[in-house]
Design a protein around this motif. Structure first.
Motif, PDB file in Angstrom:
ATOM      1  N   MET A  60       0.850  -1.200   0.000  1.00 16.35           N
ATOM      2  CA  MET A  60       0.000   0.000   0.000  1.00 16.35           C
ATOM      3  C   MET A  60       0.880   1.243   0.000  1.00 16.35           C
ATOM      4  N   ASP A  61       0.558   2.212  -0.815  1.00 12.53           N
ATOM      5  CA  ASP A  61       1.308   3.458  -0.871  1.00 12.53           C
ATOM      6  C   ASP A  61       0.921   4.326   0.313  1.00 12.53           C
ATOM      7  N   THR A  62       1.877   4.606   1.210  1.00 14.27           N
ATOM      8  CA  THR A  62       1.587   5.382   2.414  1.00 14.27           C
ATOM      9  C   THR A  62       1.640   6.885   2.179  1.00 14.27           C
ATOM     10  N   ARG A  63       1.949   7.311   0.980  1.00  7.95           N
ATOM     11  CA  ARG A  63       2.117   8.745   0.749  1.00  7.95           C
ATOM     12  C   ARG A  63       0.816   9.510   0.850  1.00  7.95           C
ATOM     13  N   SER A  64      -0.291   8.823   0.653  1.00 10.04           N
ATOM     14  CA  SER A  64      -1.589   9.499   0.738  1.00 10.04           C
ATOM     15  C   SER A  64      -2.189   9.401   2.133  1.00 10.04           C
ATOM     16  N   GLN A  65      -1.537   8.638   3.024  1.00 10.39           N
ATOM     17  CA  GLN A  65      -2.074   8.469   4.364  1.00 10.39           C
ATOM     18  C   GLN A  65      -1.607   9.593   5.279  1.00 10.39           C
ATOM     19  N   ASN A  66      -2.469   9.945   6.246  1.00  9.67           N
ATOM     20  CA  ASN A  66      -2.088  10.927   7.243  1.00  9.67           C
ATOM     21  C   ASN A  66      -1.216  10.278   8.299  1.00  9.67           C
ATOM     22  N   VAL A  67      -0.213  11.001   8.750  1.00  7.05           N
ATOM     23  CA  VAL A  67       0.701  10.518   9.776  1.00  7.05           C
ATOM     24  C   VAL A  67       0.657  11.475  10.941  1.00  7.05           C
ATOM     25  N   ASP A  68       0.331  10.965  12.143  1.00  9.44           N
ATOM     26  CA  ASP A  68       0.307  11.789  13.349  1.00  9.44           C
ATOM     27  C   ASP A  68       1.743  12.030  13.782  1.00  9.44           C
ATOM     28  N   VAL A  69       2.196  13.272  13.664  1.00 11.08           N
ATOM     29  CA  VAL A  69       3.606  13.588  13.857  1.00 11.08           C
ATOM     30  C   VAL A  69       3.841  14.133  15.258  1.00 11.08           C
ATOM     31  N   PRO A  70       4.804  13.581  16.031  1.00 10.76           N
ATOM     32  CA  PRO A  70       5.091  14.098  17.359  1.00 10.76           C
ATOM     33  C   PRO A  70       5.657  15.507  17.300  1.00 10.76           C
ATOM     34  N   GLY A  71       5.429  16.271  18.371  1.00 12.78           N
ATOM     35  CA  GLY A  71       5.841  17.661  18.380  1.00 12.78           C
ATOM     36  C   GLY A  71       7.334  17.856  18.243  1.00 12.78           C
ATOM     37  N   ASP A  72       8.165  16.881  18.684  1.00 15.84           N
ATOM     38  CA  ASP A  72       9.603  17.074  18.611  1.00 15.84           C
ATOM     39  C   ASP A  72      10.121  16.993  17.185  1.00 15.84           C
ATOM     40  N   ARG A  80       2.948  26.777   6.242  1.00 15.48           N
ATOM     41  CA  ARG A  80       2.871  25.353   6.583  1.00 15.48           C
ATOM     42  C   ARG A  80       4.184  24.888   7.220  1.00 15.48           C
ATOM     43  N   ILE A  81       5.315  25.300   6.655  1.00 14.34           N
ATOM     44  CA  ILE A  81       6.612  24.929   7.214  1.00 14.34           C
ATOM     45  C   ILE A  81       6.762  25.488   8.624  1.00 14.34           C
ATOM     46  N   GLU A  82       6.364  26.732   8.820  1.00 17.62           N
ATOM     47  CA  GLU A  82       6.464  27.353  10.137  1.00 17.62           C
ATOM     48  C   GLU A  82       5.590  26.623  11.151  1.00 17.62           C
ATOM     49  N   ARG A  83       4.428  26.169  10.707  1.00 15.79           N
ATOM     50  CA  ARG A  83       3.530  25.434  11.600  1.00 15.79           C
ATOM     51  C   ARG A  83       4.134  24.076  11.983  1.00 15.79           C
ATOM     52  N   ILE A  84       4.738  23.398  11.013  1.00 14.81           N
ATOM     53  CA  ILE A  84       5.382  22.121  11.295  1.00 14.81           C
ATOM     54  C   ILE A  84       6.472  22.293  12.344  1.00 14.81           C
ATOM     55  N   GLU A  85       7.204  23.403  12.265  1.00 13.81           N
ATOM     56  CA  GLU A  85       8.334  23.622  13.167  1.00 13.81           C
ATOM     57  C   GLU A  85       7.904  24.035  14.572  1.00 13.81           C
ATOM     58  N   THR A  86       6.687  24.511  14.736  1.00 10.76           N
ATOM     59  CA  THR A  86       6.311  25.095  16.020  1.00 10.76           C
ATOM     60  C   THR A  86       5.251  24.345  16.796  1.00 10.76           C
ATOM     61  N   ARG A  87       4.598  23.349  16.182  1.00 11.21           N
ATOM     62  CA  ARG A  87       3.551  22.645  16.926  1.00 11.21           C
ATOM     63  C   ARG A  87       3.315  21.265  16.319  1.00 11.21           C
ATOM     64  N   PRO A  88       2.714  20.347  17.112  1.00  9.15           N
ATOM     65  CA  PRO A  88       2.393  19.023  16.561  1.00  9.15           C
ATOM     66  C   PRO A  88       1.407  19.147  15.399  1.00  9.15           C
ATOM     67  N   VAL A  89       1.636  18.399  14.339  1.00  6.14           N
ATOM     68  CA  VAL A  89       0.774  18.469  13.167  1.00  6.14           C
ATOM     69  C   VAL A  89       0.527  17.065  12.625  1.00  6.14           C
ATOM     70  N   ILE A  90      -0.432  16.967  11.728  1.00  3.26           N
ATOM     71  CA  ILE A  90      -0.673  15.726  10.995  1.00  3.26           C
ATOM     72  C   ILE A  90      -0.225  15.964   9.558  1.00  3.26           C
ATOM     73  N   LEU A  91       0.751  15.174   9.111  1.00  6.34           N
ATOM     74  CA  LEU A  91       1.277  15.294   7.758  1.00  6.34           C
ATOM     75  C   LEU A  91       0.868  14.087   6.925  1.00  6.34           C
ATOM     76  N   THR A  92       0.812  14.269   5.639  1.00  3.73           N
ATOM     77  CA  THR A  92       0.629  13.133   4.755  1.00  3.73           C
ATOM     78  C   THR A  92       1.983  12.476   4.530  1.00  3.73           C
ATOM     79  N   GLY A  93       1.948  11.224   4.085  1.00  2.00           N
ATOM     80  CA  GLY A  93       3.203  10.552   3.772  1.00  2.00           C
ATOM     81  C   GLY A  93       3.980  11.290   2.698  1.00  2.00           C
ATOM     82  N   GLY A  94       3.242  11.862   1.730  1.00  2.00           N
ATOM     83  CA  GLY A  94       3.902  12.617   0.666  1.00  2.00           C
ATOM     84  C   GLY A  94       4.627  13.840   1.196  1.00  2.00           C
ATOM     85  N   GLU A  95       4.007  14.538   2.168  1.00  2.02           N
ATOM     86  CA  GLU A  95       4.645  15.709   2.757  1.00  2.02           C
ATOM     87  C   GLU A  95       5.929  15.325   3.485  1.00  2.02           C
TER      88      GLU A  95
END
Length: 217
Positions: free
Chosen positions: A1-13, A42-57
């Motif tokens: 299965m291609d995980t690039r379209s799936q959402n990934v719960d990313v830890p804040g660190d 979007r990049i600034e948000r990734i760097e400053t708080r926990p986010v949900i990213l796609t596998g592609g991102e």
């Protein structure tokens, strides 16, 4: 299965690691945005708080930072932590009370320190934060269960050895048996890891909450 379209719960660190890697490469957030096809916001948000990213991102982000997804999630390699002109010296900062409370609210595992027969005892506990109280469970015959309005210290921390980053929160207060109402509020919110019967609920009334954070960026 291609995980690039799936959402990934990313830890804040991960955000701190992305910022650390970007800084080491001498890139701005707008340059990383251009490389990934994301917005600068979007990049600034990734760097400053926990986010949900796609596998592609995640794939695009790792490529933009000339690294791998595994390295972004795993402890940093030694070459990432060497001091360079682009890597500022660590800074120790005090945290506001509301910042400390926000970290405590997440629950989990912390340590308590109390006086037991003239000796200082430190033990880990699973806890939850309910109505401005720290509540944990213990055995009815444990030493801390016998205390009533005795002084106690509660400490919670998180450290990233690879990045030389971390924070620590210290609570000074009084410990006492939890009331029936407090027990009701804490039900199903705290589960001790240790075996045995641990059905005695204990509450810490915070009198002082302080914290410090060390940043390497």
């Amino acid at each position: 299965m291609d995980t690039r379209s799936q959402n990934v719960d990313v830890p804040g660190d991960l955000g701190a690691r992305v910022r650390h890697r970007r800084t080491a490469l001498g890139l701005s957030t707008s340059e990383v945005a251009q490389r990934t096809g994301m917005s600068t916001r979007r990049i600034e948000r990734i760097e400053t708080r926990p986010v949900i990213l796609t596998g592609g991102e995640l794939v695009r982000l790792s490529r933009a930072l000339d690294t791998t997804i595994t390295e972004l999630f795993a402890p940093l390699q030694h070459q990432w932590t060497r001091r360079t002109a682009l890597t500022p010296e660590p800074v120790l900062e005090p945290m506001r009370r509301d910042e400390c409370v926000k970290l405590i609210e997440s629950g989990g595992v912390a340590r308590i320190a109390y006086n037991r027969a003239g000796d200082l005892t430190v033990i880990p506990v699973n806890y939850c934060y309910v109505n401005d109280l720290i509540i944990f469970r213990t055995a009815a015959d444990s030493a801390v269960a016998q205390f009533d309005l005795a002084p106690i210290a509660f400490e919670l921390d998180r450290v990233d050895e690879g990045m030389h980053d971390g924070w620590s929160v210290l609570v000074n207060g009084m410990v006492r048996p939890a009331t029936n109402e407090e027990i009701e509020s804490a039900l199903n919110r705290v589960e001790p890891w240790a075996g045995g019967t641990r059905e005695t609920y204990v509450a810490i009334e915070p009198h002082r909450i302080s914290g410090r954070r060390i940043r390497s960026w």
